[in-house]
Design a protein around this motif. Structure first.
Motif, short mmCIF file in Angstrom:
data_model
loop_
_atom_site.label_atom_id
_atom_site.label_comp_id
_atom_site.label_asym_id
_atom_site.label_seq_id
_atom_site.Cartn_x
_atom_site.Cartn_y
_atom_site.Cartn_z
N ALA A 151 -8.38 -1.76 -2.11
CA ALA A 151 -8.13 -3.19 -1.92
C ALA A 151 -6.85 -3.43 -1.13
O ALA A 151 -6.79 -4.30 -0.26
N LEU A 152 -5.80 -2.65 -1.41
CA LEU A 152 -4.54 -2.79 -0.69
C LEU A 152 -4.72 -2.47 0.80
O LEU A 152 -4.04 -3.04 1.65
N ALA A 153 -5.63 -1.54 1.08
CA ALA A 153 -5.88 -1.16 2.47
C ALA A 153 -6.85 -2.12 3.15
O ALA A 153 -7.09 -2.01 4.35
N LEU A 179 0.84 -1.20 0.00
CA LEU A 179 0.00 0.00 0.00
C LEU A 179 0.87 1.25 0.00
O LEU A 179 0.64 2.18 -0.77
N GLY A 180 1.88 1.28 0.86
CA GLY A 180 2.76 2.44 0.93
C GLY A 180 3.48 2.69 -0.37
O GLY A 180 3.62 3.84 -0.82
N ALA A 181 3.95 1.61 -1.01
CA ALA A 181 4.65 1.75 -2.28
C ALA A 181 3.73 2.29 -3.36
O ALA A 181 4.12 3.11 -4.20
N LEU A 206 2.06 6.84 -6.91
CA LEU A 206 1.04 7.77 -7.37
C LEU A 206 1.40 9.21 -7.02
O LEU A 206 1.18 10.12 -7.83
N ARG A 207 1.96 9.41 -5.85
CA ARG A 207 2.36 10.78 -5.45
C ARG A 207 3.44 11.31 -6.39
O ARG A 207 3.40 12.48 -6.81
N GLU A 208 4.40 10.47 -6.74
CA GLU A 208 5.52 10.93 -7.55
C GLU A 208 5.14 11.18 -9.00
O GLU A 208 5.87 11.86 -9.72
N ARG A 209 4.01 10.65 -9.43
CA ARG A 209 3.60 10.91 -10.81
C ARG A 209 2.47 11.95 -10.90
O ARG A 209 1.94 12.22 -11.98
N THR A 210 2.09 12.53 -9.76
CA THR A 210 1.05 13.55 -9.73
C THR A 210 1.69 14.93 -9.72
O THR A 210 2.41 15.27 -8.78
N ARG A 226 4.53 10.00 5.45
CA ARG A 226 5.83 9.31 5.45
C ARG A 226 5.69 7.91 6.04
O ARG A 226 6.19 6.94 5.45
N ARG A 227 5.01 7.77 7.16
CA ARG A 227 4.83 6.46 7.77
C ARG A 227 3.96 5.55 6.90
O ARG A 227 4.19 4.34 6.82
N LEU A 228 2.97 6.13 6.25
CA LEU A 228 2.12 5.35 5.36
C LEU A 228 2.94 4.77 4.21
O LEU A 228 2.83 3.58 3.88
#
Length: 282
Positions: free
Chosen positions: A82-84, A6-8, A13-17, A49-51
């Motif tokens: 689903a990952l969560a 989930l974290g990955a 997604l964050r890095e491509r937004t 960060r922890r997520l």
């Protein structure tokens, strides 16, 4: 599924937004910073960060807030849920090809191409694919499923090197596993996965130990009805509106394979596009 996955996924997604308003001059960080995502989602930067480190299990509301902040697609939102550990809102794999998707297939009139759903069920093919002898005619339950044909009923007309075969199989299993994660309640999908795992040791190994697949590019030699071989490179295109995939096969420009492909396609008198379906589950 572990919180590490989930974290990955959140980090990718964050890095491509891109930030609102598009890329900013002189910015060295890819996509959104953690602080920016945190502000948009209503959580702390430390929480993000922890997520991403796999040390937090977000609530369904936080998953939704993060998905909205990242402006993700419906498919990515369902995958995050689903990952969560939360059930997707729609338990069925979309299997209908809309007008736009069919039009896309028609545009590849001289290039073999077909549409599949995310469970690798072929839903439509074009005339160039049929010209290669690409129609399924086994009469078996999953005859139009790419994963089943690859792992359980491989066609002799398609040959790959060991390296390309391994990569192709890994890509099929990885995407099917992701689809199963997004649609755990789809009975046809569950039956297909069970069949693959029980019938193919190679698939079961990949299912239990998934490989990371960053791109889908694969080469195969297709035996045409007259016995000649044509080397083609396969690429995968997403059709987000219908949650489908388009597999497109191309030959190197100016090559003998390209010339031979053109001859085979021109000699064909089949339909430009053909909708297909499964004769059984899957």
């Amino acid at each position: 599924m572990s919180l590490t996955d989930l974290g990955a996924a959140v980090r990718r997604l964050r890095e491509r937004t891109e930030p609102a308003g598009g890329p900013r001059p002189g910015r060295r960080v890819r996509g959104l910073r953690r602080e920016e995502l945190a502000e948009l989602a209503g959580v702390s930067a430390d929480y993000v960060r922890r997520l991403e480190q796999g040390r937090r299990h977000p609530s369904a509301g936080v998953v939704t807030a993060i998905a909205r902040a990242l402006r993700v697609s419906r498919a990515d939102y369902e995958r995050l849920c689903a990952l969560a550990g939360y059930a997707p809102t729609d338990g069925q794999v979309p299997r209908e090809a809309g007008v736009a998707a069919m039009r896309l297939l028609e545009r590849f009139d001289g290039t073999p191409a077909f549409l599949t759903d995310t469970a690798w069920n072929v839903v439509a093919v074009n005339g160039a694919w049929l010209a290669l002898g690409g129609a399924a005619a086994t009469g078996r339950a999953w005859e139009w499923n790419v994963a089943w044909r690859t792992f359980c009923d491989a066609r002799g007309e398609i040959a790959r090197t060991d390296e390309h075969q391994a990569g192709f199989r890994a890509a099929l299993a990885a995407r099917l596993r992701d689809t199963h994660l997004r649609h755990p309640a789809d009975p046809a999908l569950g039956e297909l996965v069970d069949e693959l795992r029980s019938s193919s040791r190679a698939f079961d190994t990949l299912w239990r130990n998934p490989e990371t697949v960053s791109a889908f590019e694969n080469r195969a030699v297709f035996r045409t009805p007259d016995g000649e071989g044509i080397a083609l490179d396969g690429s995968l295109l997403g059709v987000p509106g219908d949650d489908l995939m388009a597999v497109v096969l191309t030959a190197a420009p100016g090559s003998a394979d390209a010339a031979r492909l053109g001859e085979v396609v021109r000699a064909s008198d089949g339909p430009s596009v053909l909708r297909v379906g499964q004769t059984g589950p899957g």
